[in-house]
Design a protein around this motif. Sequence first.
Motif, PDB file in Angstrom:
ATOM      1  N   ILE A  20      -4.364   8.938   5.397  1.00  0.00           N
ATOM      2  CA  ILE A  20      -3.927   7.789   4.599  1.00  0.00           C
ATOM      3  C   ILE A  20      -3.066   6.856   5.455  1.00  0.00           C
ATOM      4  O   ILE A  20      -3.252   5.630   5.461  1.00  0.00           O
ATOM      5  N   THR A  21      -2.119   7.438   6.198  1.00  0.00           N
ATOM      6  CA  THR A  21      -1.261   6.593   7.042  1.00  0.00           C
ATOM      7  C   THR A  21      -2.041   5.983   8.198  1.00  0.00           C
ATOM      8  O   THR A  21      -1.763   4.849   8.606  1.00  0.00           O
ATOM      9  N   LEU A  22      -3.019   6.722   8.720  1.00  0.00           N
ATOM     10  CA  LEU A  22      -3.857   6.146   9.772  1.00  0.00           C
ATOM     11  C   LEU A  22      -4.644   4.947   9.242  1.00  0.00           C
ATOM     12  O   LEU A  22      -4.818   3.939   9.930  1.00  0.00           O
ATOM     13  N   ALA A  23      -5.121   5.058   8.002  1.00  0.00           N
ATOM     14  CA  ALA A  23      -5.826   3.929   7.386  1.00  0.00           C
ATOM     15  C   ALA A  23      -4.876   2.763   7.156  1.00  0.00           C
ATOM     16  O   ALA A  23      -5.246   1.594   7.325  1.00  0.00           O
ATOM     17  N   ALA A  24      -3.610   3.073   6.793  1.00  0.00           N
ATOM     18  CA  ALA A  24      -2.624   2.009   6.591  1.00  0.00           C
ATOM     19  C   ALA A  24      -2.336   1.277   7.897  1.00  0.00           C
ATOM     20  O   ALA A  24      -2.161   0.055   7.924  1.00  0.00           O
ATOM     21  N   VAL A  25      -2.310   2.018   9.015  1.00  0.00           N
ATOM     22  CA  VAL A  25      -2.108   1.381  10.325  1.00  0.00           C
ATOM     23  C   VAL A  25      -3.275   0.462  10.658  1.00  0.00           C
ATOM     24  O   VAL A  25      -3.098  -0.588  11.300  1.00  0.00           O
ATOM     25  N   ALA A  26      -4.480   0.825  10.210  1.00  0.00           N
ATOM     26  CA  ALA A  26      -5.661   0.002  10.510  1.00  0.00           C
ATOM     27  C   ALA A  26      -5.573  -1.385   9.891  1.00  0.00           C
ATOM     28  O   ALA A  26      -6.268  -2.308  10.328  1.00  0.00           O
ATOM     29  N   VAL A  64       0.841  -1.203   0.000  1.00  0.00           N
ATOM     30  CA  VAL A  64       0.000   0.000   0.000  1.00  0.00           C
ATOM     31  C   VAL A  64       0.871   1.245   0.000  1.00  0.00           C
ATOM     32  O   VAL A  64       0.610   2.208  -0.738  1.00  0.00           O
ATOM     33  N   ARG A  65       1.918   1.262   0.803  1.00  0.00           N
ATOM     34  CA  ARG A  65       2.809   2.425   0.843  1.00  0.00           C
ATOM     35  C   ARG A  65       3.470   2.663  -0.516  1.00  0.00           C
ATOM     36  O   ARG A  65       3.621   3.806  -0.961  1.00  0.00           O
ATOM     37  N   ILE A  66       3.882   1.567  -1.155  1.00  0.00           N
ATOM     38  CA  ILE A  66       4.520   1.697  -2.464  1.00  0.00           C
ATOM     39  C   ILE A  66       3.537   2.268  -3.488  1.00  0.00           C
ATOM     40  O   ILE A  66       3.862   3.196  -4.239  1.00  0.00           O
ATOM     41  N   VAL A  67       2.308   1.715  -3.510  1.00  0.00           N
ATOM     42  CA  VAL A  67       1.312   2.167  -4.487  1.00  0.00           C
ATOM     43  C   VAL A  67       0.917   3.624  -4.231  1.00  0.00           C
ATOM     44  O   VAL A  67       0.850   4.449  -5.153  1.00  0.00           O
ATOM     45  N   PHE A  80       7.400   0.276  14.010  1.00  0.00           N
ATOM     46  CA  PHE A  80       8.514   0.953  13.348  1.00  0.00           C
ATOM     47  C   PHE A  80       8.048   1.726  12.115  1.00  0.00           C
ATOM     48  O   PHE A  80       8.363   2.914  11.942  1.00  0.00           O
ATOM     49  N   THR A  81       7.288   1.072  11.238  1.00  0.00           N
ATOM     50  CA  THR A  81       6.856   1.730  10.002  1.00  0.00           C
ATOM     51  C   THR A  81       5.841   2.842  10.283  1.00  0.00           C
ATOM     52  O   THR A  81       5.887   3.897   9.636  1.00  0.00           O
ATOM     53  N   ALA A  82       4.935   2.622  11.245  1.00  0.00           N
ATOM     54  CA  ALA A  82       3.935   3.653  11.550  1.00  0.00           C
ATOM     55  C   ALA A  82       4.593   4.907  12.110  1.00  0.00           C
ATOM     56  O   ALA A  82       4.222   6.033  11.759  1.00  0.00           O
ATOM     57  N   VAL A  83       5.576   4.729  12.990  1.00  0.00           N
ATOM     58  CA  VAL A  83       6.270   5.885  13.569  1.00  0.00           C
ATOM     59  C   VAL A  83       7.070   6.618  12.501  1.00  0.00           C
ATOM     60  O   VAL A  83       7.083   7.863  12.447  1.00  0.00           O
ATOM     61  N   ILE A 135      -7.052   2.242   0.217  1.00  0.00           N
ATOM     62  CA  ILE A 135      -6.604   1.604   1.457  1.00  0.00           C
ATOM     63  C   ILE A 135      -7.795   1.109   2.275  1.00  0.00           C
ATOM     64  O   ILE A 135      -7.791  -0.002   2.809  1.00  0.00           O
ATOM     65  N   LEU A 136      -8.840   1.936   2.375  1.00  0.00           N
ATOM     66  CA  LEU A 136     -10.012   1.526   3.155  1.00  0.00           C
ATOM     67  C   LEU A 136     -10.714   0.336   2.509  1.00  0.00           C
ATOM     68  O   LEU A 136     -11.261  -0.527   3.210  1.00  0.00           O
ATOM     69  N   ILE A 137     -10.697   0.294   1.184  1.00  0.00           N
ATOM     70  CA  ILE A 137     -11.253  -0.889   0.496  1.00  0.00           C
ATOM     71  C   ILE A 137     -10.444  -2.126   0.875  1.00  0.00           C
ATOM     72  O   ILE A 137     -11.000  -3.200   1.141  1.00  0.00           O
ATOM     73  N   LEU A 138      -9.101  -1.977   0.904  1.00  0.00           N
ATOM     74  CA  LEU A 138      -8.252  -3.099   1.279  1.00  0.00           C
ATOM     75  C   LEU A 138      -8.510  -3.521   2.718  1.00  0.00           C
ATOM     76  O   LEU A 138      -8.592  -4.716   3.033  1.00  0.00           O
ATOM     77  N   VAL A 139      -8.640  -2.544   3.626  1.00  0.00           N
ATOM     78  CA  VAL A 139      -8.923  -2.858   5.028  1.00  0.00           C
ATOM     79  C   VAL A 139     -10.248  -3.609   5.162  1.00  0.00           C
ATOM     80  O   VAL A 139     -10.351  -4.609   5.882  1.00  0.00           O
ATOM     81  N   ALA A 140     -11.276  -3.113   4.452  1.00  0.00           N
ATOM     82  CA  ALA A 140     -12.584  -3.768   4.516  1.00  0.00           C
ATOM     83  C   ALA A 140     -12.515  -5.182   3.946  1.00  0.00           C
ATOM     84  O   ALA A 140     -13.116  -6.116   4.491  1.00  0.00           O
ATOM     85  N   ARG A 141     -11.766  -5.335   2.842  1.00  0.00           N
ATOM     86  CA  ARG A 141     -11.635  -6.652   2.229  1.00  0.00           C
ATOM     87  C   ARG A 141     -10.894  -7.612   3.153  1.00  0.00           C
ATOM     88  O   ARG A 141     -11.285  -8.773   3.316  1.00  0.00           O
ATOM     89  N   GLN A 142      -9.810  -7.123   3.756  1.00  0.00           N
ATOM     90  CA  GLN A 142      -9.056  -7.969   4.674  1.00  0.00           C
ATOM     91  C   GLN A 142      -9.903  -8.367   5.871  1.00  0.00           C
ATOM     92  O   GLN A 142      -9.878  -9.512   6.317  1.00  0.00           O
ATOM     93  N   GLY A 143     -10.660  -7.404   6.406  1.00  0.00           N
ATOM     94  CA  GLY A 143     -11.545  -7.721   7.525  1.00  0.00           C
ATOM     95  C   GLY A 143     -12.582  -8.765   7.148  1.00  0.00           C
ATOM     96  O   GLY A 143     -12.896  -9.658   7.942  1.00  0.00           O
TER      97      GLY A 143
END
Length: 447
Positions: free
Chosen positions: A146-152, A45-48, A108-111, A215-223
């Motif tokens: 965006i980063t907060l969503a990535a942490v989710a 996600v970070r790369i994209v 580490f990555t979130a910080v 990212i939120l679509i990915l989070v929802a899909r993963q969930g």
Amino acid sequence: MDHSSPIRSVWSSLRRRRRVWESSDATTRLIREADTGALQRAGMVRIVVAGILFIAVLLAAHGVQPVNPMATKQIAAAEVTLALFGALGWGGAWLASKRMAVDRLPVFTAVLDALLILGNLAYSHWGLGVPGGLFAVFPVVWVVPITLAAVAIHYQPRLQVMVALIYVVGLSFLAFGGEALTPDERREDLSQINAVFSDQANLVRLSMILSLALILILVARQGRILLERTVRETTMRVNLTRYLPRELAPVLTEQAFASLRRGRRARVTVLFMDMRASTHFGETMDPAQLAIFITSFRRRVLRAASRHGGVIDKFTGDGALILFGVPGAGDDDAKRALDCGRTLLRLIARWNAKRRFDPPVRIGIGIHTGEVFCGVVGDESRLEFTVVGETVNIASRIEQATKSVGCEMLASAETVREAGEEGSWIEVACEPLPGVTRSVVLMKPAG
């Protein structure tokens, strides 16, 4: 005095704890797989996102006048920030693929994400002289959600709280750390950075909205995937508990269950136990009392089996078949079976002393070690976990031999030898076991 007894007791306790921990291995493995997958997806996600935003910044840069040095420096800072953001994503995904630092990578990555964004804003404030109170007008602020969503993606509430606090504290320091601007000063400063309201800047903002949505679509899909997997495995275990021993169902995965369906041969120690003269209790007790009596008896059998890591294959009226070495064999299977027999005898003795049964409850225990077939047999309408083989038959015959020998517990020489207790048992004379073609040496406790 046997000084080794306390040591053996502690060692036995540690082994039991280890087996409790091993019973949750399936859950731990699933969680670790989910964490590793989340790290890899978060890295991608970070790369994209870095790629999308980098392209948007490059497109926006075409509309910036070269004579605007502040805008040029901000674009350069944004490009560096996005390049580092993408590199961080690649590094995180690579480490996750190698199963390296999986437990520490999310933090580490979130910080680092937060430091990159706050560092970019700090550069605009202290490096370019933009008042901190105007931080909200810069497109880079939109990277925060965006980063907060990535942490989710990691499903770690405490990590989410920590990252949110970092952003709140950092942005508050920027917004309120300096002197308050007058309306005239605010208008003057905004007029100098009017480029942040241009079509190009809005293009960057729209790209950020797109990234956030992805990212939120990915989070929802993963969930959803995790939910479906959890429901599927929970349903499977609920169904398994209907016909599998209760100790097996929680540790079985779909693959392990498929293996049981195919069946396998395994070396196990089998403990057969049965209550003596149980017909007396059935004839002298009313049905309600008898139900309570049998339930209490089985509770003590369950307690002894659980204490020593045994798996109760089945109860047979007032008897039970307990297995040691299922689902996985261990070096101490025979030792635990003998310990279980001794514990069961002590529990029954205490029960007799407490309830003053007349006649007292007596049991017979037979233990043997050998190879058996174990698996799930039957069709979908009626499945059953079973163990069959000569070993099971011999253990049953040894239990029956306790009647003629006059001893409550007997074990085969194979079991005593594997348990390393040759010095604590003595051989007993016994007629050949009925239905058993080979000779079996029986032993009883020496004490």
